[in-house]
Design a protein around this motif. Sequence first.
Motif, short mmCIF file in Angstrom:
data_model
loop_
_atom_site.label_atom_id
_atom_site.label_comp_id
_atom_site.label_asym_id
_atom_site.label_seq_id
_atom_site.Cartn_x
_atom_site.Cartn_y
_atom_site.Cartn_z
N LEU A 1 0.82 -1.21 0.00
CA LEU A 1 0.00 0.00 0.00
C LEU A 1 0.85 1.26 0.00
O LEU A 1 1.91 1.31 0.64
CB LEU A 1 -0.93 0.03 1.23
CG LEU A 1 -2.30 -0.63 1.06
CD1 LEU A 1 -2.16 -2.12 0.83
CD2 LEU A 1 -3.16 -0.37 2.30
N HIS A 2 0.37 2.26 -0.70
CA HIS A 2 1.00 3.58 -0.68
C HIS A 2 0.54 4.34 0.56
O HIS A 2 -0.62 4.25 0.97
CB HIS A 2 0.59 4.39 -1.91
CG HIS A 2 1.01 3.80 -3.21
ND1 HIS A 2 2.25 4.02 -3.76
CD2 HIS A 2 0.33 3.01 -4.08
CE1 HIS A 2 2.33 3.38 -4.93
NE2 HIS A 2 1.19 2.76 -5.15
N ASP A 3 1.45 5.10 1.17
CA ASP A 3 1.08 5.97 2.27
C ASP A 3 -0.01 6.94 1.80
O ASP A 3 0.03 7.45 0.68
CB ASP A 3 2.31 6.76 2.74
CG ASP A 3 2.37 6.88 4.25
OD1 ASP A 3 1.64 6.16 4.95
OD2 ASP A 3 3.19 7.69 4.74
N THR A 4 -0.98 7.22 2.64
CA THR A 4 -2.11 8.14 2.46
C THR A 4 -3.21 7.58 1.55
O THR A 4 -4.20 8.27 1.30
CB THR A 4 -1.70 9.55 1.95
OG1 THR A 4 -1.42 9.50 0.55
CG2 THR A 4 -0.52 10.11 2.73
N THR A 5 -3.07 6.34 1.06
CA THR A 5 -4.11 5.76 0.20
C THR A 5 -5.45 5.74 0.93
O THR A 5 -5.54 5.37 2.10
CB THR A 5 -3.72 4.33 -0.21
OG1 THR A 5 -2.58 4.39 -1.07
CG2 THR A 5 -4.85 3.64 -0.94
N LEU A 6 -6.51 6.10 0.21
CA LEU A 6 -7.86 6.03 0.77
C LEU A 6 -8.29 4.57 0.86
O LEU A 6 -8.47 3.89 -0.16
CB LEU A 6 -8.83 6.82 -0.11
CG LEU A 6 -10.29 6.84 0.38
CD1 LEU A 6 -10.41 7.69 1.64
CD2 LEU A 6 -11.21 7.36 -0.73
N LEU A 7 -8.45 4.07 2.08
CA LEU A 7 -8.90 2.70 2.29
C LEU A 7 -10.42 2.60 2.39
O LEU A 7 -11.00 1.55 2.09
CB LEU A 7 -8.29 2.13 3.57
CG LEU A 7 -6.77 2.01 3.62
CD1 LEU A 7 -6.34 1.38 4.94
CD2 LEU A 7 -6.25 1.21 2.45
N GLY A 8 -11.05 3.68 2.83
CA GLY A 8 -12.49 3.64 2.99
C GLY A 8 -12.97 4.78 3.86
O GLY A 8 -12.34 5.84 3.94
N ALA A 9 -14.09 4.53 4.53
CA ALA A 9 -14.69 5.53 5.41
C ALA A 9 -15.39 4.80 6.54
O ALA A 9 -15.65 3.60 6.47
CB ALA A 9 -15.69 6.38 4.63
N VAL A 10 -15.68 5.54 7.61
CA VAL A 10 -16.27 4.91 8.79
C VAL A 10 -17.19 5.89 9.51
O VAL A 10 -16.92 7.10 9.55
CB VAL A 10 -15.17 4.40 9.76
CG1 VAL A 10 -14.28 5.53 10.25
CG2 VAL A 10 -15.77 3.64 10.94
N ASN A 11 -18.26 5.35 10.04
CA ASN A 11 -19.13 6.07 10.97
C ASN A 11 -18.88 5.47 12.35
O ASN A 11 -19.12 4.28 12.56
CB ASN A 11 -20.59 5.92 10.57
CG ASN A 11 -21.54 6.66 11.49
OD1 ASN A 11 -21.14 7.59 12.19
ND2 ASN A 11 -22.80 6.26 11.50
N VAL A 12 -18.38 6.28 13.27
CA VAL A 12 -17.99 5.81 14.61
C VAL A 12 -19.08 6.18 15.61
O VAL A 12 -19.48 7.34 15.71
CB VAL A 12 -16.64 6.42 15.05
CG1 VAL A 12 -16.25 5.88 16.42
CG2 VAL A 12 -15.55 6.11 14.03
#
Length: 219
Positions: free
Chosen positions: A79-90
């Motif tokens: 993986l590249h640093d800062t790659t967008l992996l996803g999103a989350v609602n906490v």
Amino acid sequence: MLLVWLWVQLVHCSKAAELSLKVTDKEPPKQFSESIRKALQPKAVQLLNGETPAFEFWFSSEIPLKSKPASPDKALDALHDTTLLGAVNVGAGQRDYKDNEIAPGVYTMRFGLQPQDGDHLGTAEFPYFVVLIPAVSDTQPDGISTFKAMTKASGKDTSSNHPVVLSLRPASSESGDLPKLNEPAPDHKSVRLKVPAKAGPEKTSVVFDLVYKGHGHIQ
């Protein structure tokens, strides 16, 4: 009688803290920008406390890699640093890998490598992390391209200015039905995930554990 009551309450609280896993068709929240939402899968991986979501994750439709991993346990190295992996609602009451409370709300999730400096020596078994950034501060999939910008955006609303992070751990195997709940280390609970990825023109996937409960060696 008092001891019996306390024991019952302890058991009840322990069971209440156990989260269940559910995957459901659900679009990412409108609080994310349209560009971010388009980059995500239209389904949520939910970790539920009863019927209440503790975490709701939406992962990227396709994660770009440096190269195809040689084996499942090497996936995070691709993986590249800062790659967008996803999103989350906490949801309320959740804590990050620094054991700091996470403010309830919606965040993007970007990949970050722990700095190899004296300040972080021995704080975690693995150097891989998800960095949580408030949705209002991260509106383009490629909008954050440096480690400094990523950690600054994550930590600007925290009392310590430290980024909000969850630990990632390599998975030795991608067998079985995924996602699934896992206990990768003592006092750690995770969800093992398999996310679509692409190395150049070749389509592949990455498998890893995302730790939602547990913390590193606090300094």
